[in-house]
Scaffold this motif. Structure first.
Motif, PDB file in Angstrom:
ATOM      1  N   GLU A  30      15.338 -16.323   8.719  1.00  0.00           N
ATOM      2  CA  GLU A  30      15.145 -14.871   8.678  1.00  0.00           C
ATOM      3  C   GLU A  30      13.900 -14.519   7.857  1.00  0.00           C
ATOM      4  OE1 GLU A  30      17.365 -11.170   6.557  1.00  0.00           O
ATOM      5  OE2 GLU A  30      18.637 -12.599   7.628  1.00  0.00           O
ATOM      6  N   ARG A  31      13.723 -15.196   6.727  1.00  0.00           N
ATOM      7  CA  ARG A  31      12.551 -14.942   5.872  1.00  0.00           C
ATOM      8  C   ARG A  31      11.263 -15.359   6.585  1.00  0.00           C
ATOM      9  NH1 ARG A  31      10.446 -13.808   1.118  1.00  0.00           N
ATOM     10  NH2 ARG A  31       8.976 -15.194   0.087  1.00  0.00           N
ATOM     11  N   ILE A  32      11.252 -16.496   7.225  1.00  0.00           N
ATOM     12  CA  ILE A  32      10.062 -16.963   7.946  1.00  0.00           C
ATOM     13  C   ILE A  32       9.711 -15.986   9.067  1.00  0.00           C
ATOM     14  CG2 ILE A  32       9.157 -18.765   9.460  1.00  0.00           C
ATOM     15  CD1 ILE A  32       9.159 -19.515   6.502  1.00  0.00           C
ATOM     16  N   ALA A  33      10.699 -15.516   9.792  1.00  0.00           N
ATOM     17  CA  ALA A  33      10.444 -14.565  10.878  1.00  0.00           C
ATOM     18  C   ALA A  33       9.875 -13.263  10.334  1.00  0.00           C
ATOM     19  CB  ALA A  33      11.724 -14.305  11.656  1.00  0.00           C
ATOM     20  N   ARG A  34      10.389 -12.793   9.201  1.00  0.00           N
ATOM     21  CA  ARG A  34       9.901 -11.551   8.596  1.00  0.00           C
ATOM     22  C   ARG A  34       8.467 -11.723   8.113  1.00  0.00           C
ATOM     23  NH1 ARG A  34      10.082  -9.922   3.409  1.00  0.00           N
ATOM     24  NH2 ARG A  34      11.579 -11.522   2.878  1.00  0.00           N
ATOM     25  N   ILE A  35       8.178 -12.840   7.465  1.00  0.00           N
ATOM     26  CA  ILE A  35       6.819 -13.106   6.989  1.00  0.00           C
ATOM     27  C   ILE A  35       5.857 -13.210   8.161  1.00  0.00           C
ATOM     28  CG2 ILE A  35       5.359 -14.857   5.893  1.00  0.00           C
ATOM     29  CD1 ILE A  35       7.710 -15.383   3.973  1.00  0.00           C
ATOM     30  N   SER A  36       6.271 -13.910   9.218  1.00  0.00           N
ATOM     31  CA  SER A  36       5.402 -14.072  10.385  1.00  0.00           C
ATOM     32  C   SER A  36       5.107 -12.749  11.058  1.00  0.00           C
ATOM     33  CB  SER A  36       6.047 -15.028  11.395  1.00  0.00           C
ATOM     34  OG  SER A  36       6.218 -16.297  10.817  1.00  0.00           O
ATOM     35  N   SER A  37       6.123 -11.937  11.277  1.00  0.00           N
ATOM     36  CA  SER A  37       5.907 -10.661  11.956  1.00  0.00           C
ATOM     37  C   SER A  37       5.077  -9.724  11.088  1.00  0.00           C
ATOM     38  CB  SER A  37       7.230 -10.007  12.348  1.00  0.00           C
ATOM     39  OG  SER A  37       7.994  -9.691  11.217  1.00  0.00           O
ATOM     40  N   TYR A  38       5.293  -9.740   9.772  1.00  0.00           N
ATOM     41  CA  TYR A  38       4.491  -8.905   8.885  1.00  0.00           C
ATOM     42  C   TYR A  38       3.026  -9.340   8.920  1.00  0.00           C
ATOM     43  CZ  TYR A  38       2.502  -6.559   4.937  1.00  0.00           C
ATOM     44  OH  TYR A  38       1.694  -5.771   4.165  1.00  0.00           O
ATOM     45  N   THR A  39       2.789 -10.653   8.896  1.00  0.00           N
ATOM     46  CA  THR A  39       1.424 -11.174   8.908  1.00  0.00           C
ATOM     47  C   THR A  39       0.704 -10.797  10.185  1.00  0.00           C
ATOM     48  OG1 THR A  39       2.138 -13.013   7.510  1.00  0.00           O
ATOM     49  CG2 THR A  39       0.033 -13.265   8.650  1.00  0.00           C
ATOM     50  N   ILE A  40       1.366 -10.898  11.323  1.00  0.00           N
ATOM     51  CA  ILE A  40       0.752 -10.546  12.606  1.00  0.00           C
ATOM     52  C   ILE A  40       0.392  -9.056  12.629  1.00  0.00           C
ATOM     53  CG2 ILE A  40       1.209 -10.306  15.082  1.00  0.00           C
ATOM     54  CD1 ILE A  40       2.857 -12.943  14.782  1.00  0.00           C
ATOM     55  N   ARG A  41       1.300  -8.195  12.183  1.00  0.00           N
ATOM     56  CA  ARG A  41       1.005  -6.757  12.138  1.00  0.00           C
ATOM     57  C   ARG A  41      -0.143  -6.453  11.181  1.00  0.00           C
ATOM     58  NH1 ARG A  41       6.545  -6.369  11.837  1.00  0.00           N
ATOM     59  NH2 ARG A  41       6.431  -5.802   9.650  1.00  0.00           N
ATOM     60  N   ALA A  42      -0.182  -7.142  10.044  1.00  0.00           N
ATOM     61  CA  ALA A  42      -1.239  -6.915   9.059  1.00  0.00           C
ATOM     62  C   ALA A  42      -2.602  -7.322   9.623  1.00  0.00           C
ATOM     63  CB  ALA A  42      -0.940  -7.686   7.776  1.00  0.00           C
ATOM     64  N   VAL A  43      -2.656  -8.425  10.353  1.00  0.00           N
ATOM     65  CA  VAL A  43      -3.910  -8.866  10.976  1.00  0.00           C
ATOM     66  C   VAL A  43      -4.362  -7.849  12.015  1.00  0.00           C
ATOM     67  CG1 VAL A  43      -4.952 -10.624  12.483  1.00  0.00           C
ATOM     68  CG2 VAL A  43      -3.552 -11.330  10.536  1.00  0.00           C
ATOM     69  N   GLN A  44      -3.454  -7.392  12.845  1.00  0.00           N
ATOM     70  CA  GLN A  44      -3.795  -6.389  13.856  1.00  0.00           C
ATOM     71  C   GLN A  44      -4.322  -5.110  13.213  1.00  0.00           C
ATOM     72  OE1 GLN A  44      -0.018  -6.139  15.845  1.00  0.00           O
ATOM     73  NE2 GLN A  44      -0.628  -7.549  17.468  1.00  0.00           N
ATOM     74  N   ASN A  45      -3.647  -4.643  12.171  1.00  0.00           N
ATOM     75  CA  ASN A  45      -4.078  -3.424  11.481  1.00  0.00           C
ATOM     76  C   ASN A  45      -5.440  -3.606  10.822  1.00  0.00           C
ATOM     77  OD1 ASN A  45      -1.783  -2.061  12.229  1.00  0.00           O
ATOM     78  ND2 ASN A  45      -0.693  -2.535  10.335  1.00  0.00           N
ATOM     79  N   ALA A  46      -5.681  -4.767  10.229  1.00  0.00           N
ATOM     80  CA  ALA A  46      -6.966  -5.022   9.571  1.00  0.00           C
ATOM     81  C   ALA A  46      -8.102  -5.022  10.584  1.00  0.00           C
ATOM     82  CB  ALA A  46      -6.917  -6.350   8.826  1.00  0.00           C
ATOM     83  N   ILE A  47      -7.868  -5.584  11.745  1.00  0.00           N
ATOM     84  CA  ILE A  47      -8.892  -5.616  12.784  1.00  0.00           C
ATOM     85  C   ILE A  47      -9.179  -4.207  13.284  1.00  0.00           C
ATOM     86  CG2 ILE A  47      -9.366  -6.352  15.155  1.00  0.00           C
ATOM     87  CD1 ILE A  47      -7.851  -8.974  14.445  1.00  0.00           C
ATOM     88  N   MET A  48      -8.136  -3.443  13.533  1.00  0.00           N
ATOM     89  CA  MET A  48      -8.314  -2.090  14.062  1.00  0.00           C
ATOM     90  C   MET A  48      -8.982  -1.150  13.061  1.00  0.00           C
ATOM     91  SD  MET A  48      -5.049  -1.299  16.501  1.00  0.00           S
ATOM     92  CE  MET A  48      -3.768  -1.719  15.343  1.00  0.00           C
ATOM     93  N   THR A  49      -8.698  -1.320  11.772  1.00  0.00           N
ATOM     94  CA  THR A  49      -9.267  -0.419  10.773  1.00  0.00           C
ATOM     95  C   THR A  49     -10.593  -0.921  10.216  1.00  0.00           C
ATOM     96  OG1 THR A  49      -8.027  -1.457   8.980  1.00  0.00           O
ATOM     97  CG2 THR A  49      -7.011   0.449  10.060  1.00  0.00           C
TER      98      THR A  49
END
Length: 52
Positions: free
Chosen positions: A8-27
């Motif tokens: 559960e922790r690995i899945a949460r970290i992975s999904s957060y990291t993917i969203r953070a990368v997407q947001n960083a690229i867009m902004t």
């Protein structure tokens, strides 16, 4: 760490990291700013003695 919560922790970290990368690229966020924000979010904070 309880092994039942590991996946559960690995899945949460992975999904957060993917969203953070997407947001960083867009902004257009700088790489150092992105890394600092990601580390601050993912590294667990150590409670000080006497803190509840």
């Amino acid at each position: 760490m309880n092994p039942l919560f590991f996946n559960e922790r690995i899945a949460r970290i992975s999904s957060y990291t993917i969203r953070a990368v997407q947001n960083a690229i867009m902004t257009g966020k700088s790489l150092s700013s992105f890394i600092n924000a990601l580390v601050a979010k993912l590294v667990p904070r150590v409670n000080q003695i006497g803190e509840h």
